[in-house]
Design an enzyme around this catalytic site. Structure first.
Site, PDB file in Angstrom:
ATOM      1  N   THR A 137      20.573   5.722 -27.367  1.00 53.15           N
ATOM      2  CA  THR A 137      21.897   5.957 -27.951  1.00 53.15           C
ATOM      3  C   THR A 137      22.902   4.860 -27.613  1.00 53.15           C
ATOM      4  O   THR A 137      24.032   4.896 -28.084  1.00 53.15           O
ATOM      5  CB  THR A 137      22.491   7.285 -27.440  1.00 53.15           C
ATOM      6  N   LYS A 138      22.524   3.912 -26.806  1.00 48.42           N
ATOM      7  CA  LYS A 138      23.497   2.923 -26.334  1.00 48.42           C
ATOM      8  C   LYS A 138      23.753   1.835 -27.383  1.00 48.42           C
ATOM      9  O   LYS A 138      23.055   1.775 -28.399  1.00 48.42           O
ATOM     10  CB  LYS A 138      23.016   2.332 -25.009  1.00 48.42           C
ATOM     11  N   THR A 139      24.728   0.959 -27.116  1.00 53.65           N
ATOM     12  CA  THR A 139      25.164   0.010 -28.154  1.00 53.65           C
ATOM     13  C   THR A 139      24.061  -0.978 -28.534  1.00 53.65           C
ATOM     14  O   THR A 139      24.021  -1.483 -29.650  1.00 53.65           O
ATOM     15  CB  THR A 139      26.414  -0.775 -27.706  1.00 53.65           C
TER      16      THR A 139
END
Ligand SMILES: *Cc1c(COP(=O)(O)O)cnc(C)c1O
Length: 383
Positions: free
Chosen positions: A184-186
């Site tokens: 889910t991270k950038t």
């Protein structure tokens, strides 16, 4: 549910897919040339002469960082309650104790003015977390660390790319900075992380401990006079290495870091404009000229809002809008609460924020139509 708008979604292109396929066909699945290339690219991205060490998660990276800095049983490490449990659990891995500090009510980052009061003779380090991708106020944090001789490990799981005083997080004067590439991270590699440091001793220790405590020199087949099968175990290390499959994703995700950031910033700007007149607080903005990674877009409902935060989320979910809460502060989790006798009164700002915060969907693949849908549902729910 049909037509459910997710809260977060990775953005994987054909380049990433081709690179993974290339690795699969090559027969080299674990740490190899692509991991090395990803490390080089990442170090270049951060600049300022940092070394980058790829790991299988940010949790691993934070653990390696504290271990390399000599954090030992009985030591204390100051951090925030407004974070994911990984930030604090790695302190426990080493038998040390987290000392939690409350947050600034506007930024939701650790309140630097409350750090000094938490320092004891056992304090060894400070772990700021750049919540949601907004940089912590690092100048006072680094000044306190210098004054008391403390190490600083930045939990930058949300902060790629984020700047503070125009410098990328990772290039400041802290000891180690750790990023997450969780799904889910950038920047996403499924599972993965990167540790950066300018301290060659710390880098060396992290590289050894990342892979079973095996001495690096033995691996360097070109300069070593030992045969290639020879290696030496110098410590009881961990199994924290990144695979080339993950690095295949990372190499191409990193190339798009600025494109991703611009897309996220555009989403944040539209939310800011459209939600401005509702009974809620918008997320804090970065300082003039600085960059927010916009990993999260966290609104805070006003006290005047009749529905509870939980009901608000239920209503959004019922309309097919995925949202979340970042975070359930650590003092409300049984382990942290009971081990350290924590209560809500100790952390008034984090406790108050927790009751009012909602993370709205933000991800690069979100279309303007998707966002309009979220905005309309939020408006309808609040008016
Ligand atoms: C995601 C996250 C971590 C852990 O990252 P992993 O790569 O999943 O280990 C640590 N700290 C914060 C603040 C995070 O959001």
């Amino acid at each position: 549910m049909e037509n459910f708008l997710p809260f977060a979604l990775p953005d994987i292109g054909e380049e990433e897919i081709a690179e993974v396929v290339h690795s699969l066909r090559s027969g080299w699945l674990t740490t190899g040339a692509k991991t090395k290339r990803f490390e080089q690219d990442f170090a270049e991205f951060i600049g300022h002469g940092v070394e980058a060490i790829a790991v299988n998660s940010a949790t691993s990276g934070l653990h390696l960082a504290l271990e390399a800095l000599g954090i030992s049983p009985g030591d204390e490490v100051i951090t925030t309650v407004h974070t994911f449990t990984a930030t604090a659990e790695v302190i426990r891995y080493l038998g040390a104790n987290p000392v939690f500090v409350d947050i600034d009510p506007l930024t939701l980052n650790i309140d630097p003015t409350k750090i000094e009061a938490a320092i004891t003779p056992r304090t060894k380090a400070i772990m700021p977390v750049h919540f949601g991708g907004l940089a912590c106020d690092m100048e006072p944090i680094l000044a306190i660390a210098q004054k008391y001789g403390l190490k600083v490990v930045e939990d930058a799981a949300h902060a790629i790319p984020t700047t503070y005083q125009s410098k990328l997080i990772g290039s400041l004067d802290s000891d180690v900075t750790v990023y997450s590439f969780y799904a889910t991270k950038t920047i996403a590699t499924g599972e993965g992380g990167m540790l950066v440091t300018r301290n060659p001793e710390v880098a060396k220790r992290c590289r050894i401990m990342r892979l079973h405590g095996i001495s690096q020199d033995a691996f360097d087949r070109y300069t070593s006079t030992k045969p290639s099968w020879h290696y030496q175990v110098v410590a009881p290390g961990f199994k924290y290495n990144m695979t080339d499959l993950a690095a295949s994703l990372g190499i191409h995700q990193l190339k798009k870091a600025w494109i991703f950031q611009k897309k996220r910033a555009a989403i944040a700007n539209l939310y800011d404009a459209e939600l401005a007149n509702l009974p809620l607080h918008l997320p804090a903005k970065p300082a003039e000229g600085d960059i927010h990674s916009w990993h999260l877009y966290v609104i805070r409902l006003d006290d005047s809002v009749e529905v509870s935060r939980n009901t608000f989320i239920e209503q959004l979910t019922a309309k097919g809008i995925g949202c979340s809460v970042h975070y359930i502060p650590l003092h409300l989790h049984p382990y942290w609460r009971d081990t350290y006798n924590l209560c809500s009164e100790d952390f008034p700002c984090a406790s108050y924020a927790y009751k009012r915060i909602v993370s709205l969907p933000i991800y690069t693949k979100m279309t303007e139509a998707d966002q309009t849908r979220v905005i309309q549902v939020v408006k309808k729910t609040l008016t």
